[in-house]
Design an enzyme around this catalytic site. Structure first.
Site, short mmCIF file in Angstrom:
data_model
loop_
_atom_site.label_atom_id
_atom_site.label_comp_id
_atom_site.label_asym_id
_atom_site.label_seq_id
_atom_site.Cartn_x
_atom_site.Cartn_y
_atom_site.Cartn_z
N GLY A 167 1.33 1.84 5.72
CA GLY A 167 0.28 0.81 5.74
C GLY A 167 0.19 0.17 7.13
O GLY A 167 0.87 0.59 8.07
N ALA A 168 -0.65 -0.84 7.23
CA ALA A 168 -0.78 -1.59 8.49
C ALA A 168 -1.25 -3.00 8.17
O ALA A 168 -1.84 -3.24 7.11
CB ALA A 168 -1.78 -0.90 9.42
N ASP A 169 -0.97 -3.90 9.08
CA ASP A 169 -1.45 -5.28 8.92
C ASP A 169 -2.82 -5.46 9.54
O ASP A 169 -3.63 -6.26 9.05
CB ASP A 169 -0.43 -6.25 9.52
N LYS A 191 1.75 -3.76 12.99
CA LYS A 191 2.57 -3.51 11.82
C LYS A 191 3.80 -4.41 11.86
O LYS A 191 4.12 -5.00 12.88
CB LYS A 191 3.02 -2.03 11.79
N GLU A 208 9.75 2.00 10.96
CA GLU A 208 8.40 2.56 10.81
C GLU A 208 7.95 3.27 12.08
O GLU A 208 7.36 4.36 12.03
CB GLU A 208 7.41 1.45 10.45
N GLY A 248 6.02 -6.58 6.81
CA GLY A 248 7.15 -6.47 5.88
C GLY A 248 8.50 -6.38 6.58
O GLY A 248 9.53 -6.19 5.92
N THR A 254 0.85 -1.20 0.00
CA THR A 254 0.00 0.00 0.00
C THR A 254 0.88 1.25 0.00
O THR A 254 0.62 2.21 -0.74
CB THR A 254 -0.94 0.00 1.22
#
Ligand code: 5RP
Length: 225
Positions: A83-85, A95, A104, A98, A30
């Site tokens: 982005g976020a998980d 997060k 981050e 990745g 994202t």
């Protein structure tokens, strides 16, 4: 979830960027849409500088002509986008899917505004279905795995494609901790993990997010906590 949803969320975040801003630039698919769209605006004359949260994102920024800086030169950022998980109703995040959680969190913490871009698959009532990444010093793997298991997590050392332990950009290891519904309150768990020797950082981002730009196939909703 379709790429269109991620693209729309990323586009809404790019709309928040103004000339001269100092940006935090996230990591993941994202965030890569955000970088691509930001690159288009830079080609059209926008002037920004950014601190990237991973080597991967930094490389993409370089390819697209987005000026990079660092937190020594630019310790305060105007806006960080990532982005976020997973995110919950209080905008607590998981997060680190990745593997970039440490940078981050540092970058988000340096920003006046932290905005998350996500598709609807990331929205949950309770965090924990996505395994929580915990970045660790390698020698602490066994004691930390034991502690995490005693909290109810199923713990896996993240592996790289070559079968060796995955190394973060800062050369640490990652334990992926599946808590499922047994995860304690995220803020309490975050506090606990932060006190354990050998934990470098964990992927719980509590009380940091100003808003989530939530994309679906046709529009973007702005979620505030
Ligand atoms: C990387 C992250 C990402 O933001 C997170 O994994 C979401 O990635 P994607 O946008 O590809 O779903 O925390 O460390």
């Amino acid at each position: 979830m379709s790429d269109k949803a991620k693209q729309l969320a990323a586009g809404a975040a790019v709309d928040l960027v103004e000339d001269g801003m100092r940006l935090g630039i996230g990591t993941g698919s994202t965030a890569e849409y955000f970088i691509q769209l930001l690159g288009q605006r830079v080609r059209d004359g926008l002037s920004v500088s950014g601190v990237a949260t991973s080597e991967r994102s930094a490389e993409l920024c370089r390819q697209l002509g987005i000026g990079l800086t660092n937190l020594d030169e630019t310790p305060v950022l105007d806006l960080a986008v990532d982005g976020a998980d997973e995110f919950d109703g209080a905008l607590n995040l998981i997060k680190g899917g990745g593997g970039a959680l440490l940078r981050e969190k540092i970058v988000a913490g340096a920003a006046k505004r932290f905005v998350v871009i996500a598709d609807t698959s990331k929205q949950v009532a309770v965090l924990g279905a996505f395994p929580l990444p915990v970045e660790i010093i390698p020698m602490a793997k066994q004691p930390l795995s034991g502690r995490l298991e005693r909290l109810g997590a199923v713990v896996t050392l993240r592996q790289a494609e070559d079968g060796k332990p995955f190394r973060t950009d800062e050369n640490h290891w990652v334990l992926d901790c599946a808590f499922g519904p047994s995860m304690a309150g995220p803020a309490d768990l975050a506090q606990t993990l932060s006190t354990w020797p050998g934990v470098v950082e964990h992927g719980l981002f509590c009380g940091m997010t100003e808003q989530v730009l939530l994309g679906d196939d046709s529009h973007v909703a702005v979620i505030t906590g």
